[in-house]
Write a protein that holds these residues in place. Structure first.
Motif, PDB file in Angstrom:
ATOM      1  N   THR A  37      -4.163   8.482  58.014  1.00 31.40           N
ATOM      2  CA  THR A  37      -5.292   8.508  57.079  1.00 31.40           C
ATOM      3  C   THR A  37      -6.471   9.197  57.760  1.00 31.40           C
ATOM      4  O   THR A  37      -6.879   8.810  58.846  1.00 31.40           O
ATOM      5  CB  THR A  37      -5.691   7.087  56.640  1.00 31.40           C
ATOM      6  N   TYR A  39     -10.087   9.618  57.668  1.00 29.90           N
ATOM      7  CA  TYR A  39     -11.254   8.906  57.158  1.00 29.90           C
ATOM      8  C   TYR A  39     -12.515   9.777  57.114  1.00 29.90           C
ATOM      9  O   TYR A  39     -13.405   9.547  56.318  1.00 29.90           O
ATOM     10  CB  TYR A  39     -11.484   7.694  58.055  1.00 29.90           C
ATOM     11  N   ASN A  47     -10.715  12.751  52.923  1.00 26.41           N
ATOM     12  CA  ASN A  47      -9.970  12.376  51.719  1.00 26.41           C
ATOM     13  C   ASN A  47      -8.534  12.908  51.750  1.00 26.41           C
ATOM     14  O   ASN A  47      -7.989  13.291  50.727  1.00 26.41           O
ATOM     15  CB  ASN A  47     -10.693  12.858  50.456  1.00 26.41           C
ATOM     16  N   LEU A  67      -6.386  13.527  48.448  1.00 20.72           N
ATOM     17  CA  LEU A  67      -6.695  12.384  47.584  1.00 20.72           C
ATOM     18  C   LEU A  67      -7.860  12.657  46.637  1.00 20.72           C
ATOM     19  O   LEU A  67      -8.299  11.754  45.920  1.00 20.72           O
ATOM     20  CB  LEU A  67      -6.980  11.144  48.433  1.00 20.72           C
ATOM     21  N   TYR A  70     -11.066  10.332  45.931  1.00 20.41           N
ATOM     22  CA  TYR A  70     -10.897   9.048  46.617  1.00 20.41           C
ATOM     23  C   TYR A  70     -11.053   9.243  48.125  1.00 20.41           C
ATOM     24  O   TYR A  70     -10.107   9.547  48.839  1.00 20.41           O
ATOM     25  CB  TYR A  70      -9.546   8.428  46.250  1.00 20.41           C
ATOM     26  N   PRO A  73     -10.095   7.217  53.160  1.00 20.27           N
ATOM     27  CA  PRO A  73      -8.837   6.483  53.233  1.00 20.27           C
ATOM     28  C   PRO A  73      -8.742   5.771  54.580  1.00 20.27           C
ATOM     29  O   PRO A  73      -9.161   6.313  55.602  1.00 20.27           O
ATOM     30  CB  PRO A  73      -7.771   7.571  53.103  1.00 20.27           C
ATOM     31  N   SER A  89      -9.060   3.312  49.619  1.00 20.26           N
ATOM     32  CA  SER A  89     -10.150   4.286  49.555  1.00 20.26           C
ATOM     33  C   SER A  89     -11.424   3.459  49.634  1.00 20.26           C
ATOM     34  O   SER A  89     -11.878   2.897  48.636  1.00 20.26           O
ATOM     35  CB  SER A  89     -10.098   5.092  48.255  1.00 20.26           C
ATOM     36  N   THR A 108      -4.452   3.951  40.544  1.00 19.63           N
ATOM     37  CA  THR A 108      -5.512   3.377  41.367  1.00 19.63           C
ATOM     38  C   THR A 108      -5.841   2.003  40.810  1.00 19.63           C
ATOM     39  O   THR A 108      -5.808   1.792  39.600  1.00 19.63           O
ATOM     40  CB  THR A 108      -6.784   4.254  41.390  1.00 19.63           C
TER      41      THR A 108
END
Length: 192
Positions: A37, A39, A47, A67, A70, A73, A89, A108
Motif C-alpha cells: 500500500t 500511503y 492512492n 485507487l 481513495y 491506503p 482508505s 467501498t
C-alpha cells in the motif's frame, strides 16, 4: 521500496522500488504475490497499490493498481481465495474491496470512523474489521453482502488489529494505553 527476504535465513533477495510512502504489505495465500500500500508522504497523499511477483527470479513490481479518489491506503488483506483484496482508505473513511485480477474497485464500505488504519479478516474472508484510531473504535463488515455491519468502542488510539481464524475474537492494540484488548465478536464485549 519494499525488501523481499528469504524467510529461512533473513537474507535479502531483492529491494524493489514501489510507490511513494509504502506502509503495509499483504501476501497472497499461495505466496505468489505481495501487495504494497502506497500511503504517500506528508504533502502528497498516495492512492496506489504495487503488486510484486514473488515467483519471478528477481521479484519486481508487475503492475500498479490505481485507487483513484481513495487516498491514503494503509492496511490490506487478501480474501475470497485471493481473488479480492481489502484495503483501508484512511482519508476517505472507506474500506475498499478491490478485484485483484482486474485491479478495479468492486465495492467501498463506510468505516464509520476516523483514521481507519489496519484491517483484518477471518480465515474464510466472510467478515472483516478495521481499527479506527482517532475514535478508538472497531468497525465490522460482512464481505459476502458487502456491507458495514456495526461500529463499537474498544480502546483509545487503537491501531493494530488481528482476528482469530474463525473470527470469534479480535485482538486490538492501543497506542496510548499500551494494551491489547480481546473482544468477543458475537456481542462486542471486552473479554480482557
Amino acid at each position: 521500496s519494499a525488501t523481499v527476504l528469504d524467510a529461512s535465513n533473513l537474507a535479502t533477495i531483492a529491494t524493489v522500488p514501489v510507490g511513494n510512502g509504502p506502509h503495509e504489505v499483504a501476501m497472497s495465500l499461495d505466496g505468489r504475490w505481495a501487495v504494497v500500500t502506497n500511503y504517500g508522504d506528508q504533502t502528497t497523499p498516495g492512492n496506489t497499490l504495487s503488486v510484486i511477483d514473488l515467483y519471478d527470479p528477481t521479484p519486481r513490481v508487475v503492475r500498479t493498481i490505481d485507487l483513484g479518489q481513495y487516498a491514503r491506503p494503509h492496511g490490506a488483506v487478501f480474501v475470497q481465495s485471493g481473488t479480492k483484496i481489502l484495503v483501508t482508505s484512511e482519508s476517505s473513511q472507506r474500506l475498499l474491496l478491490v478485484d485483484f485480477i482486474t485491479g478495479r474497485i468492486d465495492t467501498t464500505m463506510a468505516t464509520n470512523g476516523r483514521g481507519s488504519h489496519m484491517v483484518t479478516a477471518q480465515r474464510d474472508g466472510r467478515r472483516a474489521w478495521t481499527s479506527n484510531i482517532a475514535d478508538g473504535t472497531v468497525t465490522e463488515y460482512d464481505i459476502d453482502t458487502r456491507t458495514t455491519k456495526r461500529t463499537y468502542k474498544v480502546a483509545p488510539d487503537d491501531e493494530g488489529i488481528a482476528a482469530t481464524p474463525g473470527g470469534v475474537q479480535l485482538w486490538v492494540a492501543s497506542n496510548s494505553a499500551r494494551t491489547v484488548t480481546v473482544v468477543n465478536t458475537a456481542d462486542a464485549t471486552i473479554l480482557g
